[in-house]
Design a protein around this motif. Structure first.
Motif, PDB file in Angstrom:
ATOM      1  N   UNK A 264      61.684  36.405  13.554  1.00 36.59           N
ATOM      2  CA  UNK A 264      61.798  37.845  12.663  1.00 36.59           C
ATOM      3  C   UNK A 264      62.497  36.420  11.440  1.00 36.59           C
ATOM      4  N   UNK A 265      63.989  36.401  12.375  1.00 42.74           N
ATOM      5  CA  UNK A 265      64.827  36.053  11.205  1.00 42.74           C
ATOM      6  C   UNK A 265      64.632  35.077  10.798  1.00 42.74           C
ATOM      7  N   UNK A 266      63.788  34.266  10.839  1.00 43.15           N
ATOM      8  CA  UNK A 266      63.464  32.787  10.143  1.00 43.15           C
ATOM      9  C   UNK A 266      62.990  33.013   9.461  1.00 43.15           C
ATOM     10  N   UNK A 267      61.707  34.081   9.515  1.00 45.07           N
ATOM     11  CA  UNK A 267      60.660  34.394   8.487  1.00 45.07           C
ATOM     12  C   UNK A 267      61.905  35.095   7.354  1.00 45.07           C
ATOM     13  N   UNK A 268      62.267  35.993   7.657  1.00 46.83           N
ATOM     14  CA  UNK A 268      63.255  36.696   6.619  1.00 46.83           C
ATOM     15  C   UNK A 268      64.598  35.779   5.629  1.00 46.83           C
TER      16      UNK A 268
ATOM     17  N   UNK B 115      57.380  42.046  11.051  1.00 42.05           N
ATOM     18  CA  UNK B 115      57.347  40.380  10.285  1.00 42.05           C
ATOM     19  C   UNK B 115      56.545  39.445  10.356  1.00 42.05           C
ATOM     20  N   UNK B 116      57.218  39.433  11.583  1.00 42.62           N
ATOM     21  CA  UNK B 116      56.627  37.858  12.331  1.00 42.62           C
ATOM     22  C   UNK B 116      55.448  37.191  12.068  1.00 42.62           C
ATOM     23  N   UNK B 117      54.232  39.443  12.911  1.00 41.57           N
ATOM     24  CA  UNK B 117      52.985  38.627  12.206  1.00 41.57           C
ATOM     25  C   UNK B 117      52.434  38.087  10.663  1.00 41.57           C
ATOM     26  N   UNK B 118      53.393  38.986  10.532  1.00 44.10           N
ATOM     27  CA  UNK B 118      52.720  38.605   8.693  1.00 44.10           C
ATOM     28  C   UNK B 118      53.706  36.704   8.145  1.00 44.10           C
ATOM     29  N   UNK B 119      54.595  36.726   8.901  1.00 39.28           N
ATOM     30  CA  UNK B 119      55.584  35.512   8.083  1.00 39.28           C
ATOM     31  C   UNK B 119      54.118  33.772   8.924  1.00 39.28           C
ATOM     32  N   UNK B 120      53.374  34.618  10.094  1.00 41.58           N
ATOM     33  CA  UNK B 120      52.823  33.653  10.966  1.00 41.58           C
ATOM     34  C   UNK B 120      51.678  33.777   9.736  1.00 41.58           C
TER      35      UNK B 120
END
Length: 150
Positions: free
Chosen positions: A25-29, A50-55
């Protein structure tokens, strides 16, 4: 396969993965384009949300994504009850597993309705800057089955 040619002492590191190569998640943000949008989601959005959405965003970007090789290596479907339909779900009706599957489905729909829809709205505000990637990402985020995959 990996085979040791001698005994390996307990607690030895065999290899390490650089932190910047682990999708989290921190990478996504911190993503230049999508990070600010993900960071602007309501505080009720979990790190997993956040991680799921970014994926899903990365899958929507396809080969244009920095994470494309990783995304391509992931399975297309899974065998857990969140993927089961009809007869399979009927067979577990009344069990703890059925309750777990129902709860996971509720969580998935909440993620889709609450956060994916908000992220789509934010992305559409920036579409002019991102070109064709934008429509592919919006399509992926709008697809409940792609979100189920993530």
């Amino acid at each position: 396969s990996l085979v040791a040619s001698s005994d390996i002492p307990s607690n030895s590191s065999l290899f390490s993965i650089p932190l910047e190569l682990i999708l989290r998640a921190s990478v996504a943000k911190e993503d230049k384009e999508y990070g600010p949008l993900l960071a602007s989601l309501p505080s009720s959005a979990s790190e997993l949300d956040v991680l799921c959405l970014y994926l899903v965003v990365q899958r929507g970007m396809g080969e244009r994504s920095h994470w494309a090789p990783y995304v391509a290596s992931l399975p297309e479907t899974y065998s857990d009850p969140l993927w089961w339909t009809g007869q399979s779900l009927h067979l577990i009706q009344g069990s703890e597993l059925a309750e777990w599957a129902k709860e996971q489905e509720r969580i998935l729909r909440r993620l889709h309705n609450r956060y994916a829809a908000r992220l789509v709205s934010l992305i559409q505000q920036h579409c002019n800057n991102w070109g064709s990637t934008c429509s592919d990402v919006v399509k992926a985020l709008g697809d409940l089955e792609v979100l189920r995959w993530a």
